[in-house]
Design a protein around this motif. Structure first.
Motif, short mmCIF file in Angstrom:
data_model
loop_
_atom_site.label_atom_id
_atom_site.label_comp_id
_atom_site.label_asym_id
_atom_site.label_seq_id
_atom_site.Cartn_x
_atom_site.Cartn_y
_atom_site.Cartn_z
N ALA A 106 0.80 -1.24 0.00
CA ALA A 106 0.00 0.00 0.00
C ALA A 106 0.83 1.28 0.00
N ASN A 107 2.02 1.28 0.62
CA ASN A 107 2.79 2.55 0.62
C ASN A 107 4.31 2.32 0.58
N TYR A 108 4.75 1.32 -0.18
CA TYR A 108 6.19 1.00 -0.30
C TYR A 108 7.02 2.25 -0.58
N GLU A 109 6.55 3.06 -1.52
CA GLU A 109 7.34 4.21 -1.98
C GLU A 109 7.60 5.20 -0.84
N LYS A 110 6.68 5.28 0.14
CA LYS A 110 6.90 6.19 1.28
C LYS A 110 8.08 5.72 2.13
N GLY A 111 8.28 4.41 2.15
CA GLY A 111 9.37 3.87 2.97
C GLY A 111 10.71 3.87 2.27
N TYR A 112 10.70 4.24 0.98
CA TYR A 112 11.92 4.17 0.16
C TYR A 112 13.00 5.08 0.73
N GLY A 113 14.10 4.47 1.19
CA GLY A 113 15.22 5.24 1.73
C GLY A 113 15.03 5.68 3.18
N ALA A 114 13.89 5.38 3.78
CA ALA A 114 13.62 5.84 5.16
C ALA A 114 14.54 5.11 6.15
N SER A 115 14.82 5.76 7.26
CA SER A 115 15.71 5.15 8.26
C SER A 115 14.95 4.22 9.20
N TYR A 116 13.71 4.62 9.57
CA TYR A 116 12.96 3.82 10.53
C TYR A 116 11.54 3.56 10.01
N LEU A 117 11.21 2.27 9.89
CA LEU A 117 9.87 1.89 9.47
C LEU A 117 9.20 1.16 10.62
N LYS A 118 7.86 1.29 10.68
CA LYS A 118 7.11 0.42 11.59
C LYS A 118 6.11 -0.37 10.77
N LEU A 119 6.15 -1.69 10.93
CA LEU A 119 5.22 -2.57 10.22
C LEU A 119 3.84 -2.47 10.84
N THR A 120 2.83 -2.68 10.03
CA THR A 120 1.47 -2.79 10.56
C THR A 120 1.36 -4.07 11.39
N SER A 121 0.35 -4.15 12.26
CA SER A 121 0.14 -5.36 13.06
C SER A 121 -0.30 -6.49 12.14
N CYS A 122 -0.40 -7.68 12.68
CA CYS A 122 -0.74 -8.85 11.85
C CYS A 122 -2.09 -8.66 11.15
N ASN A 123 -3.12 -8.28 11.92
CA ASN A 123 -4.45 -8.09 11.33
C ASN A 123 -4.42 -7.01 10.25
N THR A 124 -3.77 -5.89 10.57
CA THR A 124 -3.77 -4.78 9.63
C THR A 124 -2.99 -5.15 8.36
N THR A 125 -1.91 -5.92 8.51
CA THR A 125 -1.12 -6.33 7.35
C THR A 125 -1.99 -7.13 6.37
N GLY A 126 -2.69 -8.11 6.90
CA GLY A 126 -3.53 -8.95 6.03
C GLY A 126 -4.72 -8.18 5.48
N LEU A 127 -5.32 -7.36 6.34
CA LEU A 127 -6.48 -6.56 5.93
C LEU A 127 -6.09 -5.64 4.78
N ILE A 128 -4.97 -4.94 4.93
CA ILE A 128 -4.56 -3.99 3.89
C ILE A 128 -4.23 -4.72 2.59
N ARG A 129 -3.64 -5.92 2.68
CA ARG A 129 -3.39 -6.67 1.44
C ARG A 129 -4.65 -6.79 0.61
N SER A 130 -5.74 -7.19 1.28
CA SER A 130 -6.97 -7.44 0.53
C SER A 130 -7.64 -6.14 0.10
N VAL A 131 -7.63 -5.12 0.97
CA VAL A 131 -8.27 -3.84 0.63
C VAL A 131 -7.49 -3.16 -0.50
N ASP A 132 -6.16 -3.19 -0.40
CA ASP A 132 -5.32 -2.59 -1.45
C ASP A 132 -5.53 -3.30 -2.78
N CYS A 133 -5.72 -4.61 -2.71
CA CYS A 133 -5.94 -5.40 -3.93
C CYS A 133 -7.19 -4.91 -4.67
#
Ligand SMILES: NC(=O)c1ccc[n+]([C@@H]2O[C@H](COP(=O)([O-])OP(=O)(O)OC[C@H]3O[C@@H](n4cnc5c(N)ncnc54)[C@H](O)[C@@H]3O)[C@@H](O)[C@H]2O)c1
Length: 343
Positions: free
Chosen positions: A126-153
């Motif tokens: 959903a927002n790979y490009e925002k993380g491009y070159g960033a120093s610190y990323l935070k991953l979404t939680s397990c539910n949000t990760t899976g949820l966003i996969r399907s919603v983004d799809c």
């Protein structure tokens, strides 16, 4: 070859370590932990495939007593890597960040940390490009990760403007005795953080939802009611989009996928280590149309679902691939995603 370290070899950390070890363009330098936990003892019994470093406060004598070889200190590990994957208990990552910052090392944190720990709240699709070159990323939680996969799809295929979700949430991981022996459902104040998190990553979509904790350990189930920006999405259109996604396994109840436990059992039957599944499950026979909305249900294997998106995070932070499409394709290739489509 990109050099990666993992801090906190627990439920998520051991899976992150395995995930990195499978990426042929990355090298896992080692893992760091505080105590000779069962996971560390199992690592020793497996012949220490990953070098172990001890964080401050660890009692080395206990590791020596258990015959667990130690390769150095946390600072030694941090000094050898390009990026740290921090999967220590929620809140500890923020403290570890001071060490990463001092050493000038990038880091990716997991869902239990506050959003303020990172520059970018990240999802590989959903927002790979925002993380491009960033120093610190935070991953979404397990539910949000899976949820966003399907919603983004669906969003990429047809455009969405609204979703409403219900999360039936497993209350603990297998073996979590500290959560007690429970037999009750518990409801959270709405909207659930996953809906709020989705809006933070996909601000063009209005999201809300309710979360119910359940006394089970093998996966969450989320139902999603989604509304298209223009026109409506039919069941066939939704199915077509979901089937093209390499991190979504479309299944049918009539084939035996009756619920969360079916996925866990199937993953074990596949021979996946620990019964892990990187993909979310999506029931073909639970996609329904309701007026202008499309509704569907997904299964979230909470222990392993964030691993692929974390690999994407390494690719973004270290500028390994320029965009989500090429980065997720690399991660998917090394993790053997979508094998089920090849039959
Ligand atoms: N368990 C899940 O299903 C799940 C899913 C997605 C995200 N997360 C997130 O992942 C993170 C880790 O959760 P988990 O379930 O793997 O926890 P866990 O308790 O299973 O593992 C944490 C590990 O960190 C170690 N540790 C303790 N103090 C440390 C320190 N100072 N430095 C380094 N390591 C230390 C512990 O000994 C333990 O091995 C949390 O942010 C959590 O919210 C968990």
């Amino acid at each position: 070859m990109v050099k990666v370290g993992v801090a906190g070899y627990g439920v998520i950390g051991q899976r992150l370590a395995d995930g990195v070890a499978r990426q042929k363009d990355m090298c896992l330098v080692g893992i760091a932990d505080l105590a000779p936990t069962l996971s560390i003892r199992a690592l020793k019994e497996r012949g220490m495939p990953y070098a172990l470093y001890l964080v401050e406060g660890a009692d080395k004598a206990k590791f020596d007593q258990a015959g667990i070889p130690v390769s150095g200190t946390f600072a030694d590990l941090i000094g050898k890597v390009d990026i740290m994957l921090d999967s220590s208990p929620g809140g500890v990552g923020a403290k570890n960040k001071e060490l990463y910052a001092k050493a000038g090392v990038k880091a990716i944190f997991q869902g239990g940390e506050k959003n303020t720990v990172a520059d970018v709240f990240f999802h590989g699709y959903a927002n790979y490009e925002k993380g491009y070159g960033a120093s610190y990323l935070k991953l979404t939680s397990c539910n949000t990760t899976g949820l966003i996969r399907s919603v983004d799809c669906l969003d990429r295929a047809y455009g969405l403007d609204r979703v409403a979700i219900t999360i039936i949430r497993r209350v603990a991981d297998p073996g979590d005795y500290h959560r007690g022996l429970t037999n009750a459902l518990e409801i959270d104040r709405a909207p659930s953080h996953q809906a709020v998190d989705l809006m933070s990553i996909m601000p063009h979509i209005e999201a809300t939802g309710i979360l119910v904790h359940t006394p089970v350990t093998h996966g969450h189930i989320i139902t999603v009611l989604a509304h298209a920006k223009k026109g409506r999405i039919t069941k066939d259109q939704a199915l077509e989009a979901f089937k093209t996604h390499d991190r979504i396994r479309v299944v049918r109840i009539e084939d035996g996928f009756r619920g969360n436990a079916s996925f866990f059992r199937y993953a074990r039957d596949l021979g996946n280590p620990r019964g892990d599944m990187y993909e979310i499950g999506l029931w073909e026979d639970c996609i329904v149309e309701s007026g202008d909305n499309i509704m569907y249900a997904i299964n979230i294997p909470q222990e392993s679902v964030t691993i692929p998106e974390t690999m994407d995070g390494i690719r973004a932070a270290l500028k390994m691939q320029p965009d989500s499409k090429s980065a997720t394709a690399e991660t998917n290739k090394y993790l053997g995603m979508a094998r089920w489509k090849q039959g």
